[in-house]
Scaffold this motif. Structure first.
Motif, PDB file in Angstrom:
ATOM      1  N   PRO B 801      -2.398   9.083 -11.773  1.00  0.00           N
ATOM      2  CA  PRO B 801      -3.572   8.898 -12.613  1.00  0.00           C
ATOM      3  C   PRO B 801      -4.380  10.169 -12.703  1.00  0.00           C
ATOM      4  CG  PRO B 801      -3.869   7.799 -10.506  1.00  0.00           C
ATOM      5  CD  PRO B 801      -2.465   8.287 -10.545  1.00  0.00           C
ATOM      6  N   THR B 802      -4.248  10.965 -11.705  1.00  0.00           N
ATOM      7  CA  THR B 802      -4.856  12.288 -11.751  1.00  0.00           C
ATOM      8  C   THR B 802      -3.770  13.309 -11.428  1.00  0.00           C
ATOM      9  OG1 THR B 802      -5.488  12.088  -9.450  1.00  0.00           O
ATOM     10  CG2 THR B 802      -7.136  11.493 -11.085  1.00  0.00           C
ATOM     11  N   PRO B 803      -3.832  14.432 -12.061  1.00  0.00           N
ATOM     12  CA  PRO B 803      -2.803  15.427 -11.791  1.00  0.00           C
ATOM     13  C   PRO B 803      -2.969  16.022 -10.409  1.00  0.00           C
ATOM     14  CG  PRO B 803      -4.491  16.316 -13.241  1.00  0.00           C
ATOM     15  CD  PRO B 803      -4.812  14.876 -13.025  1.00  0.00           C
ATOM     16  N   PRO B 804      -1.966  16.638  -9.852  1.00  0.00           N
ATOM     17  CA  PRO B 804      -0.747  16.987 -10.576  1.00  0.00           C
ATOM     18  C   PRO B 804       0.447  16.141 -10.183  1.00  0.00           C
ATOM     19  CG  PRO B 804      -1.004  18.424  -8.720  1.00  0.00           C
ATOM     20  CD  PRO B 804      -2.148  17.460  -8.666  1.00  0.00           C
ATOM     21  N   ALA B 805       0.442  15.442  -9.057  1.00  0.00           N
ATOM     22  CA  ALA B 805       1.739  14.961  -8.580  1.00  0.00           C
ATOM     23  C   ALA B 805       1.763  13.508  -8.159  1.00  0.00           C
ATOM     24  CB  ALA B 805       2.196  15.822  -7.414  1.00  0.00           C
ATOM     25  N   GLY B 806       0.778  12.748  -8.435  1.00  0.00           N
ATOM     26  CA  GLY B 806       0.841  11.350  -8.037  1.00  0.00           C
ATOM     27  C   GLY B 806       0.246  11.120  -6.671  1.00  0.00           C
ATOM     28  N   THR B 807       0.143   9.869  -6.333  1.00  0.00           N
ATOM     29  CA  THR B 807      -0.505   9.512  -5.082  1.00  0.00           C
ATOM     30  C   THR B 807       0.322   8.475  -4.358  1.00  0.00           C
ATOM     31  OG1 THR B 807      -1.804   7.885  -6.285  1.00  0.00           O
ATOM     32  CG2 THR B 807      -2.831  10.027  -5.882  1.00  0.00           C
ATOM     33  N   CYS B 808       0.056   8.394  -3.081  1.00  0.00           N
ATOM     34  CA  CYS B 808       0.850   7.465  -2.289  1.00  0.00           C
ATOM     35  C   CYS B 808       0.193   7.286  -0.930  1.00  0.00           C
ATOM     36  CB  CYS B 808       2.265   7.987  -2.119  1.00  0.00           C
ATOM     37  SG  CYS B 808       3.273   6.971  -1.056  1.00  0.00           S
ATOM     38  N   ALA B 809      -0.808   6.456  -0.875  1.00  0.00           N
ATOM     39  CA  ALA B 809      -1.401   6.155   0.419  1.00  0.00           C
ATOM     40  C   ALA B 809      -0.549   5.099   1.109  1.00  0.00           C
ATOM     41  CB  ALA B 809      -2.834   5.661   0.256  1.00  0.00           C
ATOM     42  N   GLY B 810      -0.450   5.232   2.398  1.00  0.00           N
ATOM     43  CA  GLY B 810       0.349   4.264   3.124  1.00  0.00           C
ATOM     44  C   GLY B 810      -0.021   4.237   4.583  1.00  0.00           C
ATOM     45  N   MET B 811       0.800   3.563   5.317  1.00  0.00           N
ATOM     46  CA  MET B 811       0.506   3.445   6.735  1.00  0.00           C
ATOM     47  C   MET B 811       1.807   3.381   7.523  1.00  0.00           C
ATOM     48  SD  MET B 811      -0.628  -0.553   6.928  1.00  0.00           S
ATOM     49  CE  MET B 811      -2.129  -0.250   6.032  1.00  0.00           C
ATOM     50  N   GLY B 812       1.669   3.701   8.780  1.00  0.00           N
ATOM     51  CA  GLY B 812       2.812   3.616   9.667  1.00  0.00           C
ATOM     52  C   GLY B 812       2.370   3.123  11.024  1.00  0.00           C
ATOM     53  N   VAL B 813       3.260   2.402  11.647  1.00  0.00           N
ATOM     54  CA  VAL B 813       2.962   1.861  12.968  1.00  0.00           C
ATOM     55  C   VAL B 813       3.256   2.929  14.021  1.00  0.00           C
ATOM     56  CG1 VAL B 813       3.554   0.103  14.671  1.00  0.00           C
ATOM     57  CG2 VAL B 813       3.457  -0.480  12.236  1.00  0.00           C
ATOM     58  N   ILE B 814       2.268   3.226  14.820  1.00  0.00           N
ATOM     59  CA  ILE B 814       2.479   4.232  15.870  1.00  0.00           C
ATOM     60  C   ILE B 814       2.579   3.592  17.258  1.00  0.00           C
ATOM     61  CG2 ILE B 814       1.413   6.101  14.581  1.00  0.00           C
ATOM     62  CD1 ILE B 814      -1.158   5.617  16.022  1.00  0.00           C
ATOM     63  N   TYR B 815       2.290   2.317  17.335  1.00  0.00           N
ATOM     64  CA  TYR B 815       2.511   1.617  18.605  1.00  0.00           C
ATOM     65  C   TYR B 815       2.609   0.123  18.320  1.00  0.00           C
ATOM     66  CZ  TYR B 815       2.231   0.150  23.448  1.00  0.00           C
ATOM     67  OH  TYR B 815       2.525  -0.394  24.669  1.00  0.00           O
ATOM     68  N   SER B 816       3.649  -0.470  18.848  1.00  0.00           N
ATOM     69  CA  SER B 816       3.807  -1.912  18.678  1.00  0.00           C
ATOM     70  C   SER B 816       4.649  -2.461  19.807  1.00  0.00           C
ATOM     71  CB  SER B 816       4.487  -2.235  17.336  1.00  0.00           C
ATOM     72  OG  SER B 816       4.693  -3.634  17.225  1.00  0.00           O
ATOM     73  N   THR B 817       4.214  -3.561  20.324  1.00  0.00           N
ATOM     74  CA  THR B 817       5.000  -4.222  21.367  1.00  0.00           C
ATOM     75  C   THR B 817       5.930  -5.277  20.791  1.00  0.00           C
ATOM     76  OG1 THR B 817       3.252  -5.829  21.707  1.00  0.00           O
ATOM     77  CG2 THR B 817       3.205  -3.864  23.103  1.00  0.00           C
ATOM     78  N   VAL B 818       5.859  -5.458  19.481  1.00  0.00           N
ATOM     79  CA  VAL B 818       6.720  -6.440  18.835  1.00  0.00           C
ATOM     80  C   VAL B 818       8.074  -5.806  18.580  1.00  0.00           C
ATOM     81  CG1 VAL B 818       7.030  -7.908  16.812  1.00  0.00           C
ATOM     82  CG2 VAL B 818       4.736  -7.519  17.756  1.00  0.00           C
ATOM     83  N   GLN B 819       9.120  -6.497  18.990  1.00  0.00           N
ATOM     84  CA  GLN B 819      10.457  -5.972  18.758  1.00  0.00           C
ATOM     85  C   GLN B 819      10.805  -6.030  17.281  1.00  0.00           C
ATOM     86  OE1 GLN B 819      13.135  -8.125  21.294  1.00  0.00           O
ATOM     87  NE2 GLN B 819      12.792  -6.717  23.004  1.00  0.00           N
ATOM     88  N   ASP B 820      11.518  -5.007  16.853  1.00  0.00           N
ATOM     89  CA  ASP B 820      11.957  -4.960  15.467  1.00  0.00           C
ATOM     90  C   ASP B 820      12.919  -6.110  15.221  1.00  0.00           C
ATOM     91  OD1 ASP B 820      12.924  -4.410  12.995  1.00  0.00           O
ATOM     92  OD2 ASP B 820      13.997  -2.586  13.572  1.00  0.00           O
ATOM     93  N   PRO B 821      12.537  -7.067  14.406  1.00  0.00           N
ATOM     94  CA  PRO B 821      13.391  -8.239  14.229  1.00  0.00           C
ATOM     95  C   PRO B 821      14.580  -7.990  13.313  1.00  0.00           C
ATOM     96  CG  PRO B 821      11.457  -8.427  12.857  1.00  0.00           C
ATOM     97  CD  PRO B 821      11.313  -7.150  13.638  1.00  0.00           C
ATOM     98  N   SER B 822      14.576  -6.857  12.612  1.00  0.00           N
ATOM     99  CA  SER B 822      15.614  -6.678  11.594  1.00  0.00           C
ATOM    100  C   SER B 822      16.882  -6.054  12.136  1.00  0.00           C
ATOM    101  CB  SER B 822      15.087  -5.810  10.454  1.00  0.00           C
ATOM    102  OG  SER B 822      14.770  -4.521  10.936  1.00  0.00           O
TER     103      SER B 822
END
Lengths: 322, 1095
Positions: B801-822
């Protein structure tokens, strides 16, 4: 009429009919051009439909390839990704016997796929030189399951005129990116040329965020919808800030969309744009205008029209009877 | 002959009108100069001393202060954490035996260890792996005093090294200084070089017999990816050499062990006792040797050398240089000599030349040397009985033609005495007092120079001397300059014309043999195989050679006679690549004759569009030409020129041939006098890689977030399934390109995750809290801009929506005690930068650690700089769709094709957003990623016990972007080792696609074997298909991904796609109509360097 004449007439009808005949034992392919005339840089959109026209459930026929202008090689985009194919380590890959059947599709099932073949067939590159008539064909990957085995449609690319010509000259050559990103921003398309054909694609594919997370029904309680979007915690000022940001975005969209729809009411993506236009109007305090657009939308076809009709019906049902 | 006794001097003498003008030049011995790059030069010692003085640098640190051990990472990396490194390194600097030494000691682990080095703390420049897989805990090496900083790191297997973090991999260690067994070798014999870190593929080891590169034919693998020795067959026409060996693009260093000098001594010649003279007969190309009891002709330039005419009726003979008419003078005897003989070198006939007494000269001559006038009119004898030079004209014996005390001076002669006669009939001789004198007539002699050794042998360079200009060289060992006039046997069995390759033939009186050396008189400096970078992509990474200062251009320094013209000609030796046919590609270039023919360039070599290369005297490379140049060494004997290599190939190698020229205007090249060839210069390409690691868990912001917000909205899939894989109480990082994870950003705990909105798909509202399970809202400190959704597809567009290259806010988990179910069942416990896909890692990492194995073969150097690298928000498997099982594919042997019409553009735009260096040439984007969508049209493939098929990597060459789906690979890998191998293999494979290999074949893959399994074939040969998965080429879909064996095939590397018509992307010639990206589908050819592309 002589019998022979009748016979030839019947054969003629048969030959005319055969390419489009419905195969009661399989899938029928249809290639539908959303337009039959394009201007350079305009996304060339086709719809592929595969319908189970038999009376039994059938396996998915897969897809097929597209061929442009009689080329021997199928269309492939220039920047087609190449992938590392999967496999299993030795001793670990003992999969079950491959089966290609999968779930069966019931009679009447229709698989639809919209294809931007200007991207898929690289027609955006030097598109101005492609002005003229063209022919796009689809060949199914499983011809034994799909008929006809070669379905074709013709279309024409014509030189842009008027404001489209102005925009065309201003656009960067990599038109593939024109619908979304900086290429459009460079010419400030929606602000400066909202009535151009190209603006329609920008409006269809880049809508204000709030209009994509809400349905028309949100217009029944605009304030609630705005607060649902704007309330992220952090206090009322934060909520109002989000609402203001969204409304500014929607006002800009509505300004361009109104101009465009006025110039191109029959644009292929007009229903989508009109739906978002109506929401932008309604969520920025212009409910009469929004309702007028929803009324217009309800007279068209497609899922946007259906949503409009449902909205109007619900609204009518909710109004007190006089 | 011992190399320590190889003394010589380069001196020239010019005559102006009138008295002699001597150019003082100190005599010098050959020295070994160690260049700042570690290369080794063969120089005269005075020159070496001079240059060494220039190289000296003040010692920067006191001995007690170790300067750098494990350096810190980039300061800007606010989120950079490291797993505990158990290894502790100390570095001491000490003054030992006249040099600063760095003594490394480490503790804390049992290894095995990798010892790394870089002159920069970021470990992105000049990175070397000093040792790999060692169990030692100490190491010593000389400090490089030219460096302001030297950094070392020792790591064990529990963490990845700073080089891996800095450039993406631990460079393969250079082979160590090679050793060998025997004192002497000869052409055709095998020599086994022992060194660490050799390539287990024999042909990938290259050594140099001075200027002849040769590949090994045997190697002894030792099971750690390296070999301990390699065996080479010494090529014909080679010379003695200081031995270096190259493997995986690196060359053994000149230290710490001294580089060993491999001496070539012709068998069947000798042994002799007290060799007194060695002379070269230009008419026959043979050498004459004088020793106790013998004067013998030797044809040494043969694989089986042979003796010729032999005179054994002699006691202690001396021989002269050969005259212009082919006469060799012999004088024999120690106490009184009666006669001088002459030998016709063409016929071997010995005849009387002169008697040594006449009516005026009756003394006893005790000869210690003899010189002949080039015109044969007289000879001069060093008589140490009278300490005079005696001139004896031809036919002397009657009358009074013999002149004693020629030059009117008493000399102290060595035995043998170095002496020779100029074209102006003047005698040059050396004395035991380490002096040289010039006798211009009966009554005049002139002191010339002090020498640095006893000038037992002296030779005038008659090829270029004139009556008034006389260059000569001397040595303490008998020697001569010689040229090989024999024909060669070509690899194809034919013969080719002689190349007149110059040599020095030296007497080794310790062993009584001759030794064949380079022609030291015309040395070419920097005689050390060097890599020339042809494209540094505008980066500031140092060139590997200090003589290179700009792309493609490298400096050459040569020595010759001051003012004496030299012809410099560019030649192209055979391709030394392990996969190249012997002798190059004769189908393209007729009959190649190593080492002279330009025969390694397959394809449009030397086309009219690629003429910007060659030799020039301009430092910027301008005016480079393949037309031979004439240059004139300066008064310091130096001539500097510049080699500009063409940009068209990597692995292209060049040498510069030096030809003597006769004085004149213009000078006349002497085509049968080629005394020197330069070292081999090999072009390398550099490719920079911007690496990104993707969070294993997280989500993508659906709408913008503002400061003080305590919740964020995130995407769901278009079908309303969850895009994110967050769990309550996860600790998350929130970031976008403007506020990246690598810098200050927000980190909070997930409170609740609920649906929001009235449309379908719904979005998710994630509340942020300050503690796990807590209720205190976490207000954001920064604002984040989300990717706008496409209202039609409901995918994030990653648009702008604004130049020059697009946007992409996001998030990442840096600590979790939940096992990856996949799949993996892992929890998230660390964000360490010194881990790759480790247990508990928050990230999926593409893995470049093996990138050298396939790409060294292509002469491509990858550098994964830290610039731009960072973390990517988690992308759901559903985003990575677009492929289906093609007809004929099965789940166990999938054949996969793109779904026609699928829109891959959002994927490109996602990469663009994070590609900080996009638009720069030779910069590739490489992202780690998780699982992909299940392949469409294969719904029944899934074994309940096995995951559904996914693809493992994806590259879009047009966009220079590659994804390595570590999550998908991990799903099917039962062992950690297999997963590592597969990730590395996939990374290599994907980066191979960026070169557009196989543009027309097998969906841009191939079905061929890795090159080393099929030997040397021509590009025109059909390469066998490779159904042996272990032998499959890196680009072969049927290969085994799970081993550590990752090599390309010859077509990928050099030959290109054999079915490559013009008009295909990456498959056409520059200048062809519609050809926007020239190349033929091979890594080494025109498709590189990769040009930058702006979004």
């Amino acid at each position: 009429m002589k019998k022979t004449t009748l016979l030839f007439a019947a054969l003629a009808v048969l030959f005319l009919w055969l390419p489009e005949r419905v195969d009661a034992q399989g899938w029928t392919a249809r290639l539908i051009m959303l337009q039959d005339r394009f201007i350079p840089g305009e996304p060339l959109i086709a719809m592929l439909e595969l319908e189970n026209t038999s009376t039994t459930a059938l396996p998915n026929p897969g897809t097929g390839d597209f061929f442009l202008d009689g080329a021997q090689q199928p269309c492939r985009p220039r920047d087609l990704p190449m992938i590392q194919v999967p496999s299993y380590p030795p001793g670990q890959g003992a999969l079950t016997t491959p089966q290609q059947t999968g779930p069966l599709d019931a009679p009447g099932t229709i698989h639809r796929q919209e294809i931007n073949f200007s991207y898929w067939c690289n027609m955006e590159i030097g598109a101005a030189s492609l002005i003229g008539r063209h022919r796009l064909c689809f060949r199914p990957s499983a011809p034994s399951l799909v008929s006809p085995s070669d379905v074709c449609r013709s279309f024409e690319i014509v030189a842009p005129q008027g404001v489209d010509k102005t925009v065309w000259k201003a656009l960067p050559p990599r038109l593939r990116d024109m619908l979304h990103d900086a290429s459009l921003v460079k010419v400030n398309l929606l602000a400066n040329f909202p009535t151009s054909t190209y603006a329609g694609y920008a409006l269809a594919h880049s809508a204000p965020t709030l209009t994509t997370m809400e349905s028309l029904a949100c217009l029944n309680d605009v304030n609630a919808a705005l607060r649902r979007y704007g309330n992220r915690g952090g206090g009322e000022a934060n909520t109002q800030g989000h609402i203001l940001e969204a409304q500014n975005e929607m006002r800009a969209y509505a300004k361009a969309a109104g101009a465009f729809l006025g110039a191109h009411p029959d644009f292929v993506y007009a229903p989508q744009i009109r739906r978002m236009y109506a929401m932008c109007l309604g969520l920025t305090g212009h409910m009469p205008g929004a309702m007028a657009e929803i009324q217009t939308l309800s007279t068209e076809s497609g899922k946007e029209a259906a949503e409009a009709q449902a909205f109007l019906a619900e609204k009518a049902a909710a109004e007190p009877k006089s | 002959m011992q190399k320590s006794r190889m003394f010589f001097v380069v001196v020239f003498l010019s005559f102006a009108a009138g008295p002699l003008t001597a150019h003082a030049q100190s005599p010098q011995s050959i020295g070994i100069g160690v260049r700042p790059d570690g290369s080794l030069d063969l120089l005269s010692s005075a020159s070496a001393r001079q240059k060494r003085g220039g190289w000296a640098r003040p010692i920067l640190e006191p001995p007690s202060k170790a300067r750098c051990s494990v350096p810190p990472g980039p300061a800007a990396a606010a989120s950079r954490t490291e797993a505990a490194d158990p290894t502790t390194l100390t570095v001491l600097k000490a003054w030992v035996s006249g040099a600063w030494q760095l003594i490394l000691n480490w503790t804390g682990s049992s290894g095995p260890f990798t010892v790394s080095y870089s002159p920069t703390p970021s470990f992105q420049n000049g990175v070397q792996t000093l040792q790999q897989g060692t169990s030692s805990t100490t190491m010593t090496q000389n400090a490089d005093t030219s460096k302001t900083l030297e950094c070392f790191e020792v790591t064990d297997a529990s963490v990845i090294s700073e080089p891996v973090q800095g450039i993406g991999y631990d460079p393969a260690p250079a082979p160590t200084v090679p050793t060998f067994a025997s004192a002497f070798y000869w052409w055709g014999q095998n020599v086994t070089l022992s060194a660490s870190y050799l390539d287990p593929i024999p042909q990938s080891n290259v050594t140099f017999f001075y200027d002849l590169p040769i590949r090994a034919h045997l190697a002894t693998p030792i099971g750690n990816g390296y070999a301990s020795d390699a065996t080479f067959t010494i090529p014909d026409d080679s010379r003695s050499a200081y031995m270096f060996v190259q493997a995986h693009g690196r060359t053994s260093p000149p230290s710490p062990a001294p580089v060993q000098y491999l001496q070539l001594s012709p068998p069947n010649i000798g042994p002799y006792t007290n060799i007194r003279g060695v002379s070269y007969a230009r008419a026959t190309g043979k050498v004459w040797v004088a020793a106790d009891g013998v004067v013998q002709e030797a044809d040494i330039f043969l694989r089986t050398p042979a003796t010729g005419t032999t005179f054994t009726d002699l006691y202690a003979p001396y021989i002269s240089r050969v005259t212009n008419s082919g006469q060799l003078m012999i004088i024999d005897g120690t106490d009184g000599v009666m006669e001088i003989f002459q030998v016709d070198v063409s016929t071997g006939e010995r005849t009387h030349y002169a008697y040594t007494h006449d009516s005026s000269f009756t003394g006893n001559i005790w000869p210690s040397g003899i010189a002949a006038d080039p015109d044969g009119s007289a000879c001069y004898v060093a008589d140490y009985n009278g300490s005079h030079v005696v001139k004896i004209p031809a036919g002397a014996g009657s009358g009074s033609t013999i002149v004693d005390a020629w030059g009117n001076r008493t000399f102290s002669f060595p035995d043998p005495c170095g002496m020779d006669v100029t074209l102006g009939h003047q005698v040059v001789l050396g004395t035991t007092t380490w002096q040289t004198w010039l006798i211009t007539g009966q009554y005049s002699s002139y002191f010339q120079y002090d020498t640095t050794s006893t000038p037992n042998s002296l030779e005038i360079d008659r090829d270029v001397a004139t009556a008034s200009w006389t260059p000569w060289v001397y040595s303490d060992s008998p020697f001569c300059e010689a040229f090989n006039q024999h024909t060669f046997t070509t690899p194809a069995g034919g013969t080719a014309t002689p190349k007149y390759h110059g040599a020095g033939v030296w007497a080794d009186n310790t062993n009584g043999v001759l030794v064949l050396t380079p022609d030291w008189t015309y040395g070419v400096y920097h005689h050390y195989p060097q890599n020339v970078i042809i494209n540094n992509a505008g980066q500031d990474q140092a060139y590997p050679s200090p003589w290179q200062q700009q792309d493609k251009v490298i400096r050459l320094d040569m020595t010759g006679w001051p003012g004496g013209p030299l012809q410099l000609r560019l030649i192209d030796p055979s391709d030394a690549s392990g996969y190249a046919p012997e002798g190059g590609f004769p189908s393209q270039y007729n009959s190649p004759v190593p080492p002279y023919e330009a025969n390694d360039d397959y394809g449009p070599a030397d086309s009219n569009t690629n003429t910007d290369y060659g030799l020039t005297f301009n430092a910027d490379g301008s005016g480079a030409t393949t037309t031979p140049l004439i240059g004139y060494p300066d008064s310091n004997f130096n001539l500097t020129a510049y080699l500009k290599v063409p940009a068209r190939y990597s692995g292209d190698n060049y040498q510069v041939e030096v030809t003597k020229c006769a004085l004149g205007n213009p000078p006349t090249p002497l085509p049968q006098r080629i005394p020197a060839l330069s070292s081999v210069y090999t072009s390398w390409k550099r490719v920079y890689v911007e690496r990104h690691r993707m969070f294993r868990r997280g989500g993508l912001l659906f709408s913008n977030a503002a400061m003080n917000d305590t919740s964020v909205t995130i995407y769901r899939n278009p079908d309303d399934t969850r895009w994110d894989n967050l769990n309550p109480n996860d600790k998350i990082a929130i970031f976008d390109t403007a506020t990246p994870y690598e810098g200050p950003h927000d980190e909070a705990y997930v409170g609740t995750i609920t649906q929001v909105g009235s449309s379908v798909p719904h979005q998710m509202l994630v509340t942020l809290v300050t503690t796990p399970g807590g209720s205190t809202p976490y207000p954001l400190n920064y604002a984040y801009t989300a990717s706008p959704p496409d209202p039609t597809t409901h995918w994030p567009t990653f648009a702008a929506p604004t130049p020059p290259a697009g946007t992409c806010a996001g998030m990442g988990v840096i600590y979790s005690t939940v096992q990856d179910p996949s799949g993996s069942g892992k929890t998230i416990t660390d964000t360490d930068s010194n881990q790759i896909n480790g247990t508990g890692s928050a990230f999926y990492d593409a893995d470049m650690r093996d990138i050298e194995q396939p790409f060294d073969d292509a002469y491509v150097e990858f550098m994964g700089l830290r610039s731009g690298m960072g973390a990517l928000p988690y992308l759901a498997p559903s985003f990575f769709g677009g492929f289906q099982m093609a007809s004929g594919g099965t789940c166990s042997q999938p054949v996969i094709e793109p779904i026609p019409g699928y829109d891959f553009i959002p994927r490109h735009k996602f990469a663009w957003i994070w590609f900080a260096n996009k638009g720069l040439s030779n910069y590739i984007w490489l992202g780690g990623a998780g699982q992909t969508a299940q392949l469409d049209s294969c719904p029944a493939c899934g074994d309940p016990q096995k995951p559904f098929p996914q693809y493992f990597g994806l590259t879009t060459a047009d966009q220079l972007e590659s994804f390595v789906h570590v999550g998908g690979i991990g799903q099917v890998c039962p062992t950690a080792a297999q997963e590592v191998n597969a990730c590395q293999e996939t990374t290599n494979h994907e980066l191979g696609h960026d070169y557009r290999v196989n543009p027309t074949n097998a969906a841009r893959h191939d079905n061929r074997c890795a090159w080393q399994t099929v030997g040397h074939l021509l590009c025109t040969d059909s390469d066998p298909t490779c159904d042996q998965s272990m032998n499959g080429c890196l680009m072969n879909p049927s290969r085994d991904l799970w081993t550590s064996h990752h090599r390309l095939d010859r077509f990928n590397l050099l030959c290109g796609d054999s079915g490559c018509p013009n008009g295909q992307p990456g498959c056409c010639n520059a200048g062809d109509s519609g050809c926007t990206e020239p190349g033929n589908g091979a890594i080494r050819v025109l498709s590189d360097p990769i040009q930058g592309a702006s979004p």
